[in-house]
Write a protein that holds these residues in place. Structure first.
Motif, PDB file in Angstrom:
ATOM      1  N   ILE A 156      56.502  61.502  23.943  1.00 33.19           N
ATOM      2  CA  ILE A 156      57.957  61.546  24.153  1.00 33.19           C
ATOM      3  C   ILE A 156      58.586  62.679  23.342  1.00 33.19           C
ATOM      4  CG2 ILE A 156      60.124  60.298  23.719  1.00 33.19           C
ATOM      5  CD1 ILE A 156      58.555  57.710  24.473  1.00 33.19           C
ATOM      6  N   ALA A 157      58.092  62.884  22.128  1.00 31.12           N
ATOM      7  CA  ALA A 157      58.595  63.981  21.302  1.00 31.12           C
ATOM      8  C   ALA A 157      58.340  65.324  21.982  1.00 31.12           C
ATOM      9  CB  ALA A 157      57.946  63.944  19.923  1.00 31.12           C
ATOM     10  N   LYS A 158      57.163  65.467  22.578  1.00 33.42           N
ATOM     11  CA  LYS A 158      56.818  66.716  23.277  1.00 33.42           C
ATOM     12  C   LYS A 158      57.658  66.863  24.546  1.00 33.42           C
ATOM     13  CE  LYS A 158      52.500  68.133  23.343  1.00 33.42           C
ATOM     14  NZ  LYS A 158      51.057  68.317  23.692  1.00 33.42           N
ATOM     15  N   PHE A 164      60.632  68.941  29.365  1.00 28.60           N
ATOM     16  CA  PHE A 164      59.865  68.558  30.545  1.00 28.60           C
ATOM     17  C   PHE A 164      60.630  67.528  31.377  1.00 28.60           C
ATOM     18  CE2 PHE A 164      55.838  69.423  27.921  1.00 28.60           C
ATOM     19  CZ  PHE A 164      55.612  70.642  28.529  1.00 28.60           C
ATOM     20  N   ASP A 165      60.336  67.482  32.657  1.00 28.72           N
ATOM     21  CA  ASP A 165      60.816  66.409  33.516  1.00 28.72           C
ATOM     22  C   ASP A 165      59.806  65.269  33.576  1.00 28.72           C
ATOM     23  OD1 ASP A 165      63.377  67.521  34.992  1.00 28.72           O
ATOM     24  OD2 ASP A 165      61.941  69.154  34.786  1.00 28.72           O
ATOM     25  N   ILE A 185      45.317  58.515  33.414  1.00 31.20           N
ATOM     26  CA  ILE A 185      46.557  59.064  32.862  1.00 31.20           C
ATOM     27  C   ILE A 185      47.678  58.031  32.813  1.00 31.20           C
ATOM     28  CG2 ILE A 185      46.000  61.378  33.736  1.00 31.20           C
ATOM     29  CD1 ILE A 185      48.318  60.806  35.858  1.00 31.20           C
ATOM     30  N   SER A 186      48.695  58.374  32.046  1.00 33.12           N
ATOM     31  CA  SER A 186      49.997  57.729  32.106  1.00 33.12           C
ATOM     32  C   SER A 186      51.014  58.852  32.255  1.00 33.12           C
ATOM     33  CB  SER A 186      50.290  56.922  30.846  1.00 33.12           C
ATOM     34  OG  SER A 186      49.322  55.911  30.657  1.00 33.12           O
ATOM     35  N   ILE A 187      52.142  58.544  32.861  1.00 28.40           N
ATOM     36  CA  ILE A 187      53.203  59.534  33.025  1.00 28.40           C
ATOM     37  C   ILE A 187      54.503  58.964  32.467  1.00 28.40           C
ATOM     38  CG2 ILE A 187      54.598  60.841  34.681  1.00 28.40           C
ATOM     39  CD1 ILE A 187      52.176  60.901  36.541  1.00 28.40           C
ATOM     40  N   ILE A 188      55.174  59.755  31.658  1.00 28.48           N
ATOM     41  CA  ILE A 188      56.506  59.408  31.174  1.00 28.48           C
ATOM     42  C   ILE A 188      57.482  60.408  31.775  1.00 28.48           C
ATOM     43  CG2 ILE A 188      58.002  59.089  29.163  1.00 28.48           C
ATOM     44  CD1 ILE A 188      55.534  58.448  27.508  1.00 28.48           C
ATOM     45  N   THR A 189      58.563  59.910  32.365  1.00 27.26           N
ATOM     46  CA  THR A 189      59.550  60.774  32.994  1.00 27.26           C
ATOM     47  C   THR A 189      60.679  61.099  32.013  1.00 27.26           C
ATOM     48  OG1 THR A 189      60.928  58.976  33.820  1.00 27.26           O
ATOM     49  CG2 THR A 189      59.064  59.647  35.194  1.00 27.26           C
ATOM     50  N   LYS A 190      61.552  61.989  32.451  1.00 26.87           N
ATOM     51  CA  LYS A 190      62.661  62.446  31.595  1.00 26.87           C
ATOM     52  C   LYS A 190      63.582  61.297  31.182  1.00 26.87           C
ATOM     53  CE  LYS A 190      65.535  66.527  31.182  1.00 26.87           C
ATOM     54  NZ  LYS A 190      65.919  67.801  31.845  1.00 26.87           N
ATOM     55  N   ASN A 191      63.716  60.298  32.065  1.00 22.06           N
ATOM     56  CA  ASN A 191      64.550  59.141  31.715  1.00 22.06           C
ATOM     57  C   ASN A 191      63.749  58.053  30.993  1.00 22.06           C
ATOM     58  OD1 ASN A 191      63.060  57.952  33.736  1.00 22.06           O
ATOM     59  ND2 ASN A 191      64.777  57.660  35.150  1.00 22.06           N
ATOM     60  N   LYS A 214      57.600  64.915  42.985  1.00 28.21           N
ATOM     61  CA  LYS A 214      58.393  64.786  44.209  1.00 28.21           C
ATOM     62  C   LYS A 214      59.622  63.922  43.961  1.00 28.21           C
ATOM     63  CE  LYS A 214      57.347  61.633  47.080  1.00 28.21           C
ATOM     64  NZ  LYS A 214      56.617  60.761  48.044  1.00 28.21           N
ATOM     65  N   ASN A 215      59.442  62.823  43.257  1.00 27.40           N
ATOM     66  CA  ASN A 215      60.572  61.933  42.957  1.00 27.40           C
ATOM     67  C   ASN A 215      61.636  62.641  42.127  1.00 27.40           C
ATOM     68  OD1 ASN A 215      59.337  59.841  44.322  1.00 27.40           O
ATOM     69  ND2 ASN A 215      58.436  58.915  42.489  1.00 27.40           N
ATOM     70  N   SER A 216      61.203  63.508  41.241  1.00 24.94           N
ATOM     71  CA  SER A 216      62.135  64.255  40.411  1.00 24.94           C
ATOM     72  C   SER A 216      62.975  65.214  41.255  1.00 24.94           C
ATOM     73  CB  SER A 216      61.367  65.030  39.330  1.00 24.94           C
ATOM     74  OG  SER A 216      62.245  65.613  38.410  1.00 24.94           O
TER      75      SER A 216
END
Length: 228
Positions: A156-158, A164-165, A185-191, A214-216
Motif C-alpha cells: 500500500i505504501a508503494k 499506481f492505480d 498474486i493479490s491485487i490492491i486497487t487505488k481505493n 479494465k475495471n479501472s
C-alpha cells in the motif's frame, strides 16, 4: 473480455536489468520476464497498441518481435520508457529493475588481485515513480511488489508513493514469481480494495491483472458520463 483496450497505447516493462561492473560481470536478478510477456501478449490480442520494453530474457513469445524494445541496464530501460510517458494510456511496470548500479564501470576486465574489494553503488532511476510524478488523470499504471514481510502495508505504501492505480503482490515462494510458469498474486486497487487469487499459470494471472486494469478504465468512463 470487452474491447476497452482496442487502440489504447500501453507501455509494459519486463524482465531483469544488467548493471555492468566490467565488460563480463554484472549485477542482475532471477526475473525471467514471463509475467510481463504474458501481459503484453494478452493485451496485444485484445487490440491494444503495446510497447514492450524488455531486459535480457530467453522467451519464446507470440508477441510481435518488431514491437519489442530491447535494453540491458536500468538506465537504458528508463530512457526507453520516458519517451512514451506523455502519449500512453497506461503502463504496466513488471520489470525487475535493479535498484542500484555500479558508480564506475570498468572498461576492461577487473583482475583478481586483492583478497577483498569494494564496489560502490548508486541508485538507478525508479521508472514507475518518475511516471507517477507526471501521470495525467486519464492514464493508468500498474506496479508489482515482491514482499516477504509486512506485505500489505509495504504494498500500500508503494501504491501511494508511485501513484499506481493497481499494485500486484507476489512472493519468492516455490512455484510463484521469478523463473516459474505459475504465479500466485493479490491485487490492491487505488481505493484499497483487495483481491486475492489462487496459484495459476502466468497466462491466467495476466488475464486477472488485465481485468482489474479494465475495471479501472471503465470506472473513469462512468465518472466522465456523470460529469457530463
Amino acid at each position: 473480455m470487452e474491447t476497452i483496450f482496442k487502440n489504447k497505447k500501453i507501455l509494459i516493462t519486463a524482465g531483469p536489468t544488467r548493471e555492468y561492473i566490467d565488460p563480463v560481470r554484472f549485477i542482475s536478478n532471477e526475473s525471467s520476464g514471463k509475467m510481463g510477456y504474458s501481459i503484453a501478449e494478452t493485451l496485444h490480442h485484445l487490440g491494444a497498441d503495446v510497447i514492450l520494453v524488455s531486459g535480457p530474457v530467453s522467451i519464446k513469445s507470440s508477441f510481435p518481435a518488431h514491437k519489442i524494445i530491447q535494453v540491458l541496464s536500468g538506465s537504458q530501460m528508463f530512457k526507453a520508457c520516458q519517451e512514451y510517458f506523455e502519449t500512453i494510456d497506461g503502463a504496466v511496470f513488471c520489470a525487475a529493475v535493479a535498484d542500484y548500479t555500479p558508480k564506475i564501470t570498468s572498461e576492461i576486465k577487473i583482475k583478481k588481485i586483492e583478497e577483498e574489494t569494494n564496489l560502490e553503488l548508486i541508485k538507478n532511476a525508479d521508472i514507475a515513480f518518475e511516471f507517477g510524478k507526471v501521470k495525467q488523470p486519464h492514464q493508468k499504471s500498474v506496479g508489482f511488489a515482491l514482499e516477504t514481510n509486512n506485505i500489505n502495508e509495504n504494498a500500500i505504501a508503494k501504491l501511494k508513493k508511485k501513484n499506481f492505480d493497481l499494485i500486484v503482490i507476489n512472493s519468492p515462494n516455490v512455484n510463484e514469481g521469478f523463473g516459474y510458469d505459475t504465479n500466485k498474486i493479490s491485487i490492491i486497487t487505488k481505493n484499497l480494495s483487495f483481491h486475492a487469487f489462487e496459484l495459476k499459470s502466468k497466462k491466467e494471472v495476466a488475464t486477472d491483472i488485465i481485468n482489474q486494469l479494465k475495471n479501472s478504465f471503465k470506472l473513469d468512463e462512468k465518472e466522465k458520463k456523470i460529469l457530463v
